[in-house]
Design an enzyme around this catalytic site. Sequence first.
Site, PDB file in Angstrom:
ATOM      1  N   ARG A 144       0.801  -1.221   0.000  1.00 24.45           N
ATOM      2  CA  ARG A 144       0.000   0.000   0.000  1.00 24.45           C
ATOM      3  C   ARG A 144       0.837   1.275   0.000  1.00 24.45           C
ATOM      4  O   ARG A 144       0.345   2.347  -0.322  1.00 24.45           O
ATOM      5  CB  ARG A 144      -1.003  -0.050   1.163  1.00 24.45           C
ATOM      6  CG  ARG A 144      -2.137  -1.038   0.880  1.00 24.45           C
ATOM      7  CD  ARG A 144      -2.902  -1.427   2.103  1.00 24.45           C
ATOM      8  NE  ARG A 144      -2.392  -2.652   2.711  1.00 24.45           N
ATOM      9  CZ  ARG A 144      -2.617  -3.011   3.965  1.00 24.45           C
ATOM     10  NH1 ARG A 144      -3.320  -2.228   4.758  1.00 24.45           N
ATOM     11  NH2 ARG A 144      -2.127  -4.148   4.426  1.00 24.45           N
ATOM     12  N   GLU A 181       4.973 -11.261  14.389  1.00 28.58           N
ATOM     13  CA  GLU A 181       4.586 -11.876  15.656  1.00 28.58           C
ATOM     14  C   GLU A 181       4.964 -13.362  15.663  1.00 28.58           C
ATOM     15  O   GLU A 181       5.457 -13.884  16.647  1.00 28.58           O
ATOM     16  CB  GLU A 181       3.085 -11.707  15.881  1.00 28.58           C
ATOM     17  CG  GLU A 181       2.711 -12.034  17.303  1.00 28.58           C
ATOM     18  CD  GLU A 181       1.276 -11.674  17.602  1.00 28.58           C
ATOM     19  OE1 GLU A 181       0.519 -11.417  16.664  1.00 28.58           O
ATOM     20  OE2 GLU A 181       0.946 -11.669  18.801  1.00 28.58           O
TER      21      GLU A 181
HETATM   22  O1  LIG Z   1       4.069  -1.954  11.635  1.00 27.47           O
HETATM   23  P1  LIG Z   1       3.969  -3.389  11.253  1.00 27.47           P
HETATM   24  O2  LIG Z   1       3.500  -4.262  12.404  1.00 27.47           O
HETATM   25  O3  LIG Z   1       5.233  -3.912  10.639  1.00 27.47           O
HETATM   26  O4  LIG Z   1       2.811  -3.545  10.178  1.00 27.47           O
HETATM   27  C1  LIG Z   1       2.579  -2.591   9.172  1.00 27.47           C
HETATM   28  C2  LIG Z   1       2.572  -3.238   7.808  1.00 27.47           C
HETATM   29  O5  LIG Z   1       1.502  -4.194   7.720  1.00 27.47           O
HETATM   30  C3  LIG Z   1       0.762  -3.937   6.533  1.00 27.47           C
HETATM   31  O6  LIG Z   1       1.313  -4.562   5.423  1.00 27.47           O
HETATM   32  P2  LIG Z   1       1.241  -6.139   5.234  1.00 27.47           P
HETATM   33  O7  LIG Z   1       2.415  -6.778   5.921  1.00 27.47           O
HETATM   34  O8  LIG Z   1      -0.103  -6.604   5.617  1.00 27.47           O
HETATM   35  O9  LIG Z   1       1.486  -6.316   3.675  1.00 27.47           O
HETATM   36  P3  LIG Z   1       0.585  -5.912   2.406  1.00 27.47           P
HETATM   37  O10 LIG Z   1       0.474  -4.403   2.388  1.00 27.47           O
HETATM   38  O11 LIG Z   1       1.386  -6.435   1.256  1.00 27.47           O
HETATM   39  O12 LIG Z   1      -0.738  -6.576   2.558  1.00 27.47           O
HETATM   40  C4  LIG Z   1       0.869  -2.438   6.374  1.00 27.47           C
HETATM   41  O13 LIG Z   1       0.561  -2.040   5.048  1.00 27.47           O
HETATM   42  C5  LIG Z   1       2.293  -2.181   6.749  1.00 27.47           C
HETATM   43  O14 LIG Z   1       3.185  -2.348   5.658  1.00 27.47           O
HETATM   44  N1  LIG Z   2      -5.220  -3.561  11.566  1.00 25.85           N
HETATM   45  C1  LIG Z   2      -4.585  -3.454  10.394  1.00 25.85           C
HETATM   46  N2  LIG Z   2      -5.234  -2.983   9.306  1.00 25.85           N
HETATM   47  C2  LIG Z   2      -4.591  -2.875   8.111  1.00 25.85           C
HETATM   48  N3  LIG Z   2      -3.316  -3.215   7.919  1.00 25.85           N
HETATM   49  C3  LIG Z   2      -2.621  -3.683   8.980  1.00 25.85           C
HETATM   50  N4  LIG Z   2      -1.344  -4.078   9.128  1.00 25.85           N
HETATM   51  C4  LIG Z   2      -1.149  -4.457  10.402  1.00 25.85           C
HETATM   52  N5  LIG Z   2      -2.273  -4.318  11.120  1.00 25.85           N
HETATM   53  C5  LIG Z   2      -3.220  -3.828  10.243  1.00 25.85           C
END
Ligand SMILES: O=P(O)(O)OC[C@H]1O[C@H](OP(=O)(O)OP(=O)(O)O)[C@H](O)[C@@H]1O
Ligand SMILES: Nc1ncnc2[nH]cnc12
Length: 257
Positions: A144, A181
């Site tokens: 994103r 986690e």
């Molecule tokens: O602060 P953190 O605990 O590290 O989490 C934040 C990350 O989690 C989500 O991405 P995700 O890993 O779900 O990947 P995606 O955007 O490809 O779905 C979000 O877009 C951040 O990149």
């Molecule tokens: N609650 C949440 N919603 C969307 N993206 C996330 N990445 C980690 N936690 C999330």
Amino acid sequence: MEIMHKASSSLSCKISFFPSPDNIDSPRTLATPFRHSSASSNSQLQQLQLNRSKNYRPAGSPLRCTASDSVKRQEMAGKDGQDPRIQKISSAIRVIPDFPKPGIMFQDITTLLLDTKAFRDTIDLFVERYKDRDISVVAGIEARGFIFGPPIALAIGAKFVPMRKPNKLPGEVISEEYSLEYGTDKMEMHVGAVEAGERALIIDDLIATGGTLCAAIRLLERVGVHVVECACVIELPELKGRERLGDKPLFVLVNGA
Ligand SMILES: O=P(O)(O)OC[C@H]1O[C@H](OP(=O)(O)OP(=O)(O)O)[C@H](O)[C@@H]1O
Ligand SMILES: Nc1ncnc2[nH]cnc12
């Protein structure tokens, strides 16, 4: 896409990304963002805790508006201490309970993208903050961060560098592991995309535990890039990701818990 830099009489620079006027109606009827409040009882909150999984974290209460960073808060504040655009941005973000797993309150920015005014305001707020910071690299985190990073990069005259999940980039990469986690993940960047001495802004949609942003910072600093700041649309403050970043500045628009 057209980028217009309009100097106002106060010498501040307003930057728009689409030729449409500011007063265009947003398509809220297409997808009405909602707030889920059923996670408020103790037992449900306990259940949310139990259901934590992978990198997703529950957000137990509705989004709150903010425009915060660890250096100076309310820098962009309006008369009431809050930039009026922030509330609209917050309202345009939908929270979907139990996605991708039971107990997760998923902060869904796709509804923000449907609201042309709120999406443009989101980009403008970042651009207003970073346009005079001598930033040559906007590093966007998959997936994103790839939505918000490129328009910001174009507007401030910086290159865009994707920070990707493993085995996605075709060229030679450097990579950085980070902890989730349960288990670990890896982030990769093309060798040669940045040079030592450059100044970078890291963009993502959301900070939860901060592990993802920390990996991005390490990756850039390993090759001698100065990370000026990290910026996200949403912060889940209860997860204290900001603390994990140490003294690296973090700027966010909206609080998710
Ligand atoms: O602060 P953190 O605990 O590290 O989490 C934040 C990350 O989690 C989500 O991405 P995700 O890993 O779900 O990947 P995606 O955007 O490809 O779905 C979000 O877009 C951040 O990149
Ligand atoms: N609650 C949440 N919603 C969307 N993206 C996330 N990445 C980690 N936690 C999330």
